[in-house]
Design a protein around this motif. Sequence first.
Motif, PDB file in Angstrom:
ATOM      1  N   SER A 117       0.691  -1.122  -0.045  1.00 25.24           N
ATOM      2  CA  SER A 117       0.226  -0.359  -0.225  1.00 25.24           C
ATOM      3  C   SER A 117       0.506   1.540   0.210  1.00 25.24           C
ATOM      4  CB  SER A 117      -0.999   0.136   1.460  1.00 25.24           C
ATOM      5  OG  SER A 117      -0.291   0.340   2.435  1.00 25.24           O
ATOM      6  N   SER A 118       2.422   0.762   0.254  1.00 30.12           N
ATOM      7  CA  SER A 118       2.991   2.474   0.370  1.00 30.12           C
ATOM      8  C   SER A 118       3.605   2.445  -0.898  1.00 30.12           C
ATOM      9  CB  SER A 118       3.667   2.209   1.667  1.00 30.12           C
ATOM     10  OG  SER A 118       4.972   1.292   1.266  1.00 30.12           O
ATOM     11  N   GLY A 119       3.586   1.394  -1.611  1.00 31.58           N
ATOM     12  CA  GLY A 119       4.460   1.367  -2.703  1.00 31.58           C
ATOM     13  C   GLY A 119       5.977   1.057  -2.746  1.00 31.58           C
ATOM     14  N   PHE A 120       5.961  -0.069  -1.845  1.00 37.13           N
ATOM     15  CA  PHE A 120       7.024  -0.551  -1.109  1.00 37.13           C
ATOM     16  C   PHE A 120       8.403   0.858  -0.236  1.00 37.13           C
ATOM     17  CE2 PHE A 120       5.228  -3.857  -4.197  1.00 37.13           C
ATOM     18  CZ  PHE A 120       5.354  -4.662  -3.560  1.00 37.13           C
ATOM     19  N   ARG A 121       7.419   1.236  -0.140  1.00 39.31           N
ATOM     20  CA  ARG A 121       8.923   2.045   1.174  1.00 39.31           C
ATOM     21  C   ARG A 121       8.996   2.141   1.914  1.00 39.31           C
ATOM     22  NH1 ARG A 121       9.466   7.453  -3.673  1.00 39.31           N
ATOM     23  NH2 ARG A 121       8.611   6.752  -5.235  1.00 39.31           N
ATOM     24  N   THR A 122       7.601   1.713   2.518  1.00 40.42           N
ATOM     25  CA  THR A 122       8.279   1.287   4.041  1.00 40.42           C
ATOM     26  C   THR A 122       7.355  -0.525   4.080  1.00 40.42           C
ATOM     27  OG1 THR A 122       7.313   2.150   5.946  1.00 40.42           O
ATOM     28  CG2 THR A 122       5.797   2.152   4.855  1.00 40.42           C
ATOM     29  N   VAL A 123       7.495  -0.794   5.245  1.00 36.65           N
ATOM     30  CA  VAL A 123       7.195  -2.024   5.422  1.00 36.65           C
ATOM     31  C   VAL A 123       6.782  -2.581   6.453  1.00 36.65           C
ATOM     32  CG1 VAL A 123       9.490  -3.445   5.365  1.00 36.65           C
ATOM     33  CG2 VAL A 123       8.203  -4.724   4.915  1.00 36.65           C
ATOM     34  N   GLY A 124       5.956  -3.816   7.241  1.00 34.08           N
ATOM     35  CA  GLY A 124       5.949  -4.191   8.095  1.00 34.08           C
ATOM     36  C   GLY A 124       6.676  -4.480   9.137  1.00 34.08           C
ATOM     37  N   VAL A 125       7.192  -4.743  10.293  1.00 32.06           N
ATOM     38  CA  VAL A 125       8.177  -4.963  10.685  1.00 32.06           C
ATOM     39  C   VAL A 125       7.341  -5.712  12.698  1.00 32.06           C
ATOM     40  CG1 VAL A 125      10.304  -3.384  10.623  1.00 32.06           C
ATOM     41  CG2 VAL A 125       9.332  -2.943  12.689  1.00 32.06           C
ATOM     42  N   TYR A 126       6.571  -5.034  13.090  1.00 25.60           N
ATOM     43  CA  TYR A 126       5.938  -6.152  13.906  1.00 25.60           C
ATOM     44  C   TYR A 126       4.146  -5.036  13.594  1.00 25.60           C
ATOM     45  CZ  TYR A 126       7.391  -1.575  16.693  1.00 25.60           C
ATOM     46  OH  TYR A 126       7.641  -0.068  16.911  1.00 25.60           O
ATOM     47  N   ALA A 127       3.864  -5.653  15.210  1.00 20.73           N
ATOM     48  CA  ALA A 127       2.364  -4.772  15.036  1.00 20.73           C
ATOM     49  C   ALA A 127       1.875  -5.230  17.042  1.00 20.73           C
ATOM     50  CB  ALA A 127       1.543  -6.247  14.643  1.00 20.73           C
ATOM     51  N   GLY A 128       0.638  -4.757  16.695  1.00 21.17           N
ATOM     52  CA  GLY A 128       0.755  -4.530  18.279  1.00 21.17           C
ATOM     53  C   GLY A 128      -0.887  -3.688  18.838  1.00 21.17           C
ATOM     54  N   ALA A 129      -1.809  -4.286  19.602  1.00 19.43           N
ATOM     55  CA  ALA A 129      -3.101  -3.446  19.572  1.00 19.43           C
ATOM     56  C   ALA A 129      -3.024  -2.582  20.993  1.00 19.43           C
ATOM     57  CB  ALA A 129      -4.128  -5.141  19.900  1.00 19.43           C
ATOM     58  N   LEU A 130      -3.736  -1.587  20.758  1.00 20.15           N
ATOM     59  CA  LEU A 130      -4.289  -0.153  21.262  1.00 20.15           C
ATOM     60  C   LEU A 130      -4.814  -0.714  22.389  1.00 20.15           C
ATOM     61  CD1 LEU A 130      -2.952   2.930  21.235  1.00 20.15           C
ATOM     62  CD2 LEU A 130      -5.506   2.810  20.814  1.00 20.15           C
ATOM     63  N   GLY A 131      -4.537   0.261  24.064  1.00 17.21           N
ATOM     64  CA  GLY A 131      -5.868  -0.506  24.771  1.00 17.21           C
ATOM     65  C   GLY A 131      -4.557   0.858  26.383  1.00 17.21           C
ATOM     66  N   TRP A 132      -4.492  -0.240  27.418  1.00 19.31           N
ATOM     67  CA  TRP A 132      -3.998   0.901  27.967  1.00 19.31           C
ATOM     68  C   TRP A 132      -3.897  -0.255  29.571  1.00 19.31           C
ATOM     69  CZ3 TRP A 132      -9.067   1.325  26.933  1.00 19.31           C
ATOM     70  CH2 TRP A 132     -10.284   0.779  27.656  1.00 19.31           C
ATOM     71  N   GLY A 133      -2.717  -0.233  30.051  1.00 18.28           N
ATOM     72  CA  GLY A 133      -2.426  -0.498  30.658  1.00 18.28           C
ATOM     73  C   GLY A 133      -3.377   0.065  32.943  1.00 18.28           C
ATOM     74  N   TYR A 134      -2.941  -0.411  33.409  1.00 18.48           N
ATOM     75  CA  TYR A 134      -4.007   0.567  34.619  1.00 18.48           C
ATOM     76  C   TYR A 134      -2.889  -0.947  36.088  1.00 18.48           C
ATOM     77  CZ  TYR A 134      -7.104  -3.949  35.844  1.00 18.48           C
ATOM     78  OH  TYR A 134      -8.109  -5.052  35.394  1.00 18.48           O
ATOM     79  N   ASN A 135      -2.153   0.437  37.338  1.00 20.04           N
ATOM     80  CA  ASN A 135      -2.148   0.117  38.147  1.00 20.04           C
ATOM     81  C   ASN A 135      -2.773  -0.365  38.851  1.00 20.04           C
ATOM     82  OD1 ASN A 135      -0.831   0.012  40.668  1.00 20.04           O
ATOM     83  ND2 ASN A 135       0.481   0.900  39.799  1.00 20.04           N
ATOM     84  N   THR A 136      -3.048  -1.922  39.428  1.00 22.51           N
ATOM     85  CA  THR A 136      -3.850  -2.480  40.471  1.00 22.51           C
ATOM     86  C   THR A 136      -3.838  -1.850  41.335  1.00 22.51           C
ATOM     87  OG1 THR A 136      -2.479  -4.508  40.923  1.00 22.51           O
ATOM     88  CG2 THR A 136      -4.682  -5.254  38.909  1.00 22.51           C
ATOM     89  N   GLU A 137      -3.063  -2.189  42.387  1.00 26.03           N
ATOM     90  CA  GLU A 137      -3.116  -1.494  43.681  1.00 26.03           C
ATOM     91  C   GLU A 137      -3.473   0.101  43.726  1.00 26.03           C
ATOM     92  OE1 GLU A 137       1.437  -1.684  44.144  1.00 26.03           O
ATOM     93  OE2 GLU A 137       1.442  -4.115  44.602  1.00 26.03           O
ATOM     94  N   LEU A 138      -3.190   0.933  43.089  1.00 23.14           N
ATOM     95  CA  LEU A 138      -3.447   1.806  42.964  1.00 23.14           C
ATOM     96  C   LEU A 138      -5.065   2.361  42.870  1.00 23.14           C
ATOM     97  CD1 LEU A 138      -1.192   5.064  41.597  1.00 23.14           C
ATOM     98  CD2 LEU A 138      -2.009   4.699  43.160  1.00 23.14           C
ATOM     99  N   LEU A 139      -5.617   1.437  42.030  1.00 24.86           N
ATOM    100  CA  LEU A 139      -7.069   1.098  41.322  1.00 24.86           C
ATOM    101  C   LEU A 139      -7.937   1.130  42.562  1.00 24.86           C
ATOM    102  CD1 LEU A 139      -7.778  -0.193  38.302  1.00 24.86           C
ATOM    103  CD2 LEU A 139      -8.177   2.518  39.234  1.00 24.86           C
ATOM    104  N   ALA A 140      -7.790  -0.104  43.366  1.00 25.53           N
ATOM    105  CA  ALA A 140      -8.283  -1.113  44.426  1.00 25.53           C
ATOM    106  C   ALA A 140      -7.749   0.391  45.762  1.00 25.53           C
ATOM    107  CB  ALA A 140      -6.828  -1.791  44.803  1.00 25.53           C
TER     108      ALA A 140
END
Length: 341
Positions: A117-140
Amino acid sequence: MRSTVLVATLAAGASMFAYSAQAEGNLNLICSADVVLCEQMKNMFEKETNIQVNMVRLSSGETYAKVRAEARNPKTDIWWAGTGDPHMQAASEGLTLEYKSPMLAELNDWAIKQAESSGFRTVGVYAGALGWGYNTELLAKKNLQPPKCWADLLDPGLKGEIQMANPNSSGTAYTALATLVQIMGEDKAFEYLKKLNANISQYTKSGSAPVKSAARGENAIGIVFMHDAVSMTAEGFPIVSVGPCEGTGYEIGSMSIIKGARNLENAKKWYDWALKADVQSTMKDAKSFQLPSNKNAEVPKESPRFEDIKLIDYDFKTYGDPEKRKQILERWDREIGASAN
């Protein structure tokens, strides 16, 4: 007199030859991954090739701005990692070079699609989903429920407890912005972001910084790529990663050779090397848990799997387009950034 001139000329010639010989062994790299992974990749490549890597670590947005500013006199040979949208934007503006690596046949479909899709001007090296991380101790401690959905992040009890990056500098945050626009529609997404702003303590420069801050107990939640949250868990912090219930976007971390690269052959060597299965299998050693693009690479057991996450059909082409990117970033600046806490 003539012999003096000859000696001087020979000395100058020898000096120029020594410089060019040395330059053949150099590579000017910008790395947009976590600094620990950047250093690991640099050291491995230098050891295997005897090529000296001059590395700078910059976020995706910063790298795109630098590459664009230096277009007439490029100082960078290759840009490795970071979210795909700015790589796609650089490709569409002709800032990067077309290159079809002999390693393409070993890559997952999503990585090849990124290249095509970039005309071979870039390439995928890894992938990862968006989300979040939460601190269990702080929330508790604050008697707050763990957020499972985008809507949960608007809980008034989370005021001052959330961090995310600035989408102008961070590819992670730009992915979050583009994701919400695709899930909700642009106007509703910006209504959501205005409400979310009330709970944001800081917009950081780096995409992974919010969850590192949560790990240190400075805030409860960091909106990041899930693998960045997992890396904090792997280091022993009380962080749990979440894929939002409404759905979420994902990144295809990419790699691009800069048009006008001074060390082009060495840039191609890095490009091919970084797509090898054995190289990608070592990313976990730097506590980086993205999904590797090479089909034969080892997927770390800690890596969040796409099949376990509700993913949207993220439109990389549209949101990597310079005009679209500019439009929604300018709106974010006007409506969110200008009133940021």
